[in-house]
Design a protein around this motif. Structure first.
Motif, PDB file in Angstrom:
ATOM      1  N   PRO A   1       0.830  -1.210   0.000  1.00  0.00           N
ATOM      2  CA  PRO A   1       0.000   0.000   0.000  1.00  0.00           C
ATOM      3  C   PRO A   1       0.861   1.254   0.000  1.00  0.00           C
ATOM      4  N   LEU A   2       0.242   2.389  -0.333  1.00  0.00           N
ATOM      5  CA  LEU A   2       0.892   3.691  -0.194  1.00  0.00           C
ATOM      6  C   LEU A   2       0.532   4.202   1.194  1.00  0.00           C
TER       7      LEU A   2
ATOM      8  N   ASP B   1      -8.957   6.654  -8.811  1.00  0.00           N
ATOM      9  CA  ASP B   1      -7.527   6.952  -8.941  1.00  0.00           C
ATOM     10  C   ASP B   1      -6.785   6.833  -7.613  1.00  0.00           C
TER      11      ASP B   1
ATOM     12  N   THR C   1      -6.151   3.350  -7.013  1.00  0.00           N
ATOM     13  CA  THR C   1      -5.088   2.830  -7.876  1.00  0.00           C
ATOM     14  C   THR C   1      -3.707   3.197  -7.329  1.00  0.00           C
ATOM     15  N   PHE C   2      -3.578   4.379  -6.787  1.00  0.00           N
ATOM     16  CA  PHE C   2      -2.302   4.794  -6.195  1.00  0.00           C
ATOM     17  C   PHE C   2      -1.939   3.967  -4.960  1.00  0.00           C
ATOM     18  N   GLY C   3      -2.923   3.295  -4.342  1.00  0.00           N
ATOM     19  CA  GLY C   3      -2.619   2.451  -3.187  1.00  0.00           C
ATOM     20  C   GLY C   3      -2.945   3.074  -1.838  1.00  0.00           C
TER      21      GLY C   3
ATOM     22  N   ARG D   1       9.395  15.838  -1.750  1.00  0.00           N
ATOM     23  CA  ARG D   1       9.459  14.769  -2.761  1.00  0.00           C
ATOM     24  C   ARG D   1       9.900  13.455  -2.120  1.00  0.00           C
ATOM     25  N   GLY D   2       9.304  12.366  -2.578  1.00  0.00           N
ATOM     26  CA  GLY D   2       9.765  11.030  -2.213  1.00  0.00           C
ATOM     27  C   GLY D   2       9.883  10.810  -0.716  1.00  0.00           C
TER      28      GLY D   2
ATOM     29  N   THR E   1      -6.639  16.546 -10.548  1.00  0.00           N
ATOM     30  CA  THR E   1      -5.261  16.553 -11.039  1.00  0.00           C
ATOM     31  C   THR E   1      -4.296  16.814  -9.891  1.00  0.00           C
TER      32      THR E   1
ATOM     33  N   ALA F   1      -3.615  13.609  -7.869  1.00  0.00           N
ATOM     34  CA  ALA F   1      -2.664  12.720  -8.554  1.00  0.00           C
ATOM     35  C   ALA F   1      -1.248  13.290  -8.463  1.00  0.00           C
ATOM     36  N   ALA F   2      -1.129  14.598  -8.667  1.00  0.00           N
ATOM     37  CA  ALA F   2       0.186  15.231  -8.651  1.00  0.00           C
ATOM     38  C   ALA F   2       0.818  15.138  -7.258  1.00  0.00           C
TER      39      ALA F   2
ATOM     40  N   ALA G   1       1.883  11.532  -6.479  1.00  0.00           N
ATOM     41  CA  ALA G   1       3.070  11.169  -7.262  1.00  0.00           C
ATOM     42  C   ALA G   1       4.310  11.868  -6.719  1.00  0.00           C
ATOM     43  N   ARG G   2       4.161  13.091  -6.287  1.00  0.00           N
ATOM     44  CA  ARG G   2       5.296  13.843  -5.773  1.00  0.00           C
ATOM     45  C   ARG G   2       5.773  13.266  -4.435  1.00  0.00           C
TER      46      ARG G   2
ATOM     47  N   SER H   1       5.342  10.197  -3.316  1.00  0.00           N
ATOM     48  CA  SER H   1       5.726   8.766  -3.297  1.00  0.00           C
ATOM     49  C   SER H   1       7.000   8.491  -4.082  1.00  0.00           C
TER      50      SER H   1
END
Lengths: 246, 246
Positions: free
Chosen positions: A85-86, A106, A109-111, A193-194, A236, A239-240, A243-244, A246
């Motif tokens: 999982p995220l 969504d 889907t990202f977890g 980030r990350g 959006t 999602a952004a 993503a940023r 993870s």
């Protein structure tokens, strides 16, 4: 290439999530809407191998062994774990119904496994009356998100119609030990980030949180961060941000 | 809070993009569809200040000075530059029309200025006949994306219906001096974070690039990268990639 998600009752041989149950090949039988879906989307035919998973359980491969107008049977071997999982808990101001459906899919889907749909000042009252909030409709979107991701573990979705009691009474426990971030276009701190540890991320409605809400979240240890000077649509932005981070 | 985008012909005092033109307050007159939009979405009334920009030019503030059934007049002061662009050239396998519209808008909001819509093996032939590809329809989505971002500079959109000639003849010039990345779920190299220089990013269709296409792009210096083991829908993947790279 999406996963086919099976329910425990599709198994002819008992609940596949039972840890004491045999891990050899098991027989599955699908009818009705599931059968149509597997025939049309996955072009199932006898002999074909398909990626499968059990809702709340393991994943693996299934081979179609029988198919007629009324039913499809598969022999499945469940020898895999779902993807990790995220570790993000998402607090999301309830978006408009059409956006909500796509977003739930969504986010899944990202977890993300913990989702709180929250009332805030700028959430339109009418959104709470939408049929998109019915548990079956929510579950449908979550399942679509899992199929897309090859995942089997449903997120937990909480609906919270009172901002203050949620933030003061429930959020401290929920966010404990996590990095607490608040997406806020007005902030000057760039979104990190990350990040490797667990995160609680709050995302406001179109138009943003009002100052009182920002302060209430900051009082709970949330830090306002931004993705830059270009404001994104809510779906959006989510999602952004994921993503940023993870 | 979106920007109101003005066309040069809305100005009563000549083209505001002309560098020799006076930078003091200028008079703008809006009618028809623009008038309805500004009244309904921006709730324009006399005395109200609105964020404005000129397509292809500067941005600033406008004050509504006259409003009746047929026209709205604003006094505008254009003293700002648009936000900096995102130095990403996006090669995108043409998605299905409904997805294309939303994607063009989002890509524009992120600040991408070079977009190539590309034919690949797994792009359905029928997508190329869609009215969503008409220049006016594309421009409409780009303008919506600019308004969302507070930007004024339209991206350039190229349609390329032949993969091989594009990749072999046009791409080398287009991608020269940029980091070349290819989003490919099968890759084991994680997508880099926070890249500072210019990037050319190739994103395949649902189902991905075929091996021949991956090889053709690799021959042009593209590196296959992934966002992880959870495959995202194309529109979500594009947002996630742009957020991760920027």
């Amino acid at each position: 290439v999406n996963l086919i998600l099976l329910e425990p009752e599709d198994f002819l041989s008992g609940d596949p999530r039972d840890p004491s149950c045999d891990r050899g090949p098991q027989r599955v039988r699908l009818g009705g809407r599931q059968l149509r879906h597997v025939r049309e989307v996955h072009r199932a035919e006898v002999g074909r191998e398909l990626a499968v998973g059990v809702v709340g359980g393991p994943r693996g491969r299934g081979e179609v062994v029988a198919l007629d107008e009324n039913a499809l049977e598969m022999e499945v071997l469940l020898d895999g774990a779902p993807p990790p999982p995220l570790p993000v808990t998402l607090l999301l101001a309830l978006p408009r119904p059409k956006v909500l459906s796509r977003l739930l899919r969504d986010i899944t889907t990202f977890g993300v496994k913990e989702i709180v749909l929250l009332r805030t000042w700028r959430v339109e009252q009418s959104f709470w009356q939408s049929p998109a909030l019915e548990p079956e409709r929510i579950r449908r979107q979550l399942l679509l998100g899992l199929e897309q991701a090859g995942d089997t573990v449903l997120p937990r979705v909480r609906l919270r119609r009172r901002f203050k009691p949620f933030v003061e009474d429930e959020l401290p426990g929920l966010a404990e030990g996590t990095l607490r971030l608040l997406a806020h276009p007005g902030s000057s701190l760039p979104c990190p980030r990350g990040v490797s540890g667990p995160i609680t991320l709050a995302v406001g409605p179109e138009g943003g949180f009002i100052p009182y809400e920002v302060e209430a979240l900051e009082a709970q240890g949330f830090q306002a961060v931004t993705l830059g000077e270009r404001p994104l649509r809510v779906e959006t932005a989510v999602a952004a941000l994921l993503a940023r981070l993870s």
